[in-house]
Design a protein around this motif. Sequence first.
Motif, PDB file in Angstrom:
ATOM      1  N   LEU A 158     -16.419 -44.329  21.061  1.00  0.00           N
ATOM      2  CA  LEU A 158     -15.201 -43.536  20.872  1.00  0.00           C
ATOM      3  C   LEU A 158     -15.207 -42.292  21.752  1.00  0.00           C
ATOM      4  O   LEU A 158     -14.170 -41.922  22.330  1.00  0.00           O
ATOM      5  CB  LEU A 158     -15.055 -43.148  19.399  1.00  0.00           C
ATOM      6  N   VAL A 159     -16.373 -41.646  21.864  1.00  0.00           N
ATOM      7  CA  VAL A 159     -16.458 -40.449  22.717  1.00  0.00           C
ATOM      8  C   VAL A 159     -16.204 -40.824  24.172  1.00  0.00           C
ATOM      9  O   VAL A 159     -15.473 -40.119  24.894  1.00  0.00           O
ATOM     10  CB  VAL A 159     -17.838 -39.771  22.558  1.00  0.00           C
ATOM     11  N   ASN A 160     -16.758 -41.923  24.628  1.00  0.00           N
ATOM     12  CA  ASN A 160     -16.544 -42.348  26.011  1.00  0.00           C
ATOM     13  C   ASN A 160     -15.106 -42.782  26.262  1.00  0.00           C
ATOM     14  O   ASN A 160     -14.558 -42.535  27.345  1.00  0.00           O
ATOM     15  CB  ASN A 160     -17.514 -43.481  26.370  1.00  0.00           C
ATOM     16  N   ILE A 161     -14.484 -43.411  25.273  1.00  0.00           N
ATOM     17  CA  ILE A 161     -13.068 -43.777  25.418  1.00  0.00           C
ATOM     18  C   ILE A 161     -12.217 -42.521  25.547  1.00  0.00           C
ATOM     19  O   ILE A 161     -11.310 -42.443  26.385  1.00  0.00           O
ATOM     20  CB  ILE A 161     -12.613 -44.630  24.215  1.00  0.00           C
ATOM     21  N   LEU A 162     -12.525 -41.522  24.716  1.00  0.00           N
ATOM     22  CA  LEU A 162     -11.775 -40.257  24.780  1.00  0.00           C
ATOM     23  C   LEU A 162     -11.997 -39.556  26.119  1.00  0.00           C
ATOM     24  O   LEU A 162     -11.040 -39.074  26.743  1.00  0.00           O
ATOM     25  CB  LEU A 162     -12.204 -39.359  23.624  1.00  0.00           C
ATOM     26  N   LEU A 163     -13.238 -39.505  26.592  1.00  0.00           N
ATOM     27  CA  LEU A 163     -13.531 -38.860  27.871  1.00  0.00           C
ATOM     28  C   LEU A 163     -12.902 -39.606  29.037  1.00  0.00           C
ATOM     29  O   LEU A 163     -12.415 -38.991  29.998  1.00  0.00           O
ATOM     30  CB  LEU A 163     -15.047 -38.750  28.067  1.00  0.00           C
ATOM     31  N   ALA A 165     -10.146 -41.309  28.857  1.00  0.00           N
ATOM     32  CA  ALA A 165      -8.707 -41.029  28.800  1.00  0.00           C
ATOM     33  C   ALA A 165      -8.392 -39.647  29.369  1.00  0.00           C
ATOM     34  O   ALA A 165      -7.376 -39.458  30.045  1.00  0.00           O
ATOM     35  CB  ALA A 165      -8.217 -41.134  27.362  1.00  0.00           C
ATOM     36  N   LEU A 166      -9.274 -38.682  29.116  1.00  0.00           N
ATOM     37  CA  LEU A 166      -9.052 -37.328  29.626  1.00  0.00           C
ATOM     38  C   LEU A 166      -9.289 -37.233  31.132  1.00  0.00           C
ATOM     39  O   LEU A 166      -8.599 -36.500  31.837  1.00  0.00           O
ATOM     40  CB  LEU A 166      -9.963 -36.341  28.890  1.00  0.00           C
TER      41      LEU A 166
END
Length: 212
Positions: A158-163, A165-166
Amino acid sequence: MAFGRKKTAEPQDEKKSAAEYYHLHTDAVRDLVEANEENSPKVSEEELRKYRSRKGIHLSNTVRSILIKWWFCGAACFFFFWGIGFYVDNTLDQMVVLGIALGIMNDILVNNALRFFAKTPGANDAFMMYPKKKYVNFFLNIIHSGVVLFLVFWVYNLVNILLNALMGTPDGVHFGVEPVFFGLIYVGMDLLIITMKRTMQHIVADAMRKAR
């Protein structure tokens, strides 16, 4: 004659005092041998603090317990995840090996360390999923560690997906697995599950108490 009586009285006094001395010491030895949690007098925490060392760095029980769990989890990540990464390419196989290693380590090393450093028996039970020493808990700890590990890797994903996306990167790995943050996330998920379990136990116990 008076002088003679005085000399004969001294051995009797010495025998009497020796008998009393022996009696007192045998009673003390018997009390020490037969001492247990049930017949020993209760000692307050304030009284115990007087006899504990005050030198060096003093950590609270919560901080010490979390550091113990974090250190062992980080060590497991270093030796089993990084260590076998050169020989096992499949991520699922790596997770299975790491999950089993974490379960065995938690049951044999972490829980025993928490029991050893507990100031009173059961003081660190809140930091263990299965605080009782039972053979079945060995296997339950492996299952528990597998569940926690699954949640940890979901956090990484989830953290990598968020990063991604950013930063606009489709498949980048900006937050990789390493011992320090792995240990922190693992301990966080572990304590979250333990807290949920203990909360449910308190709710059920309160409901049964009210039902009576």
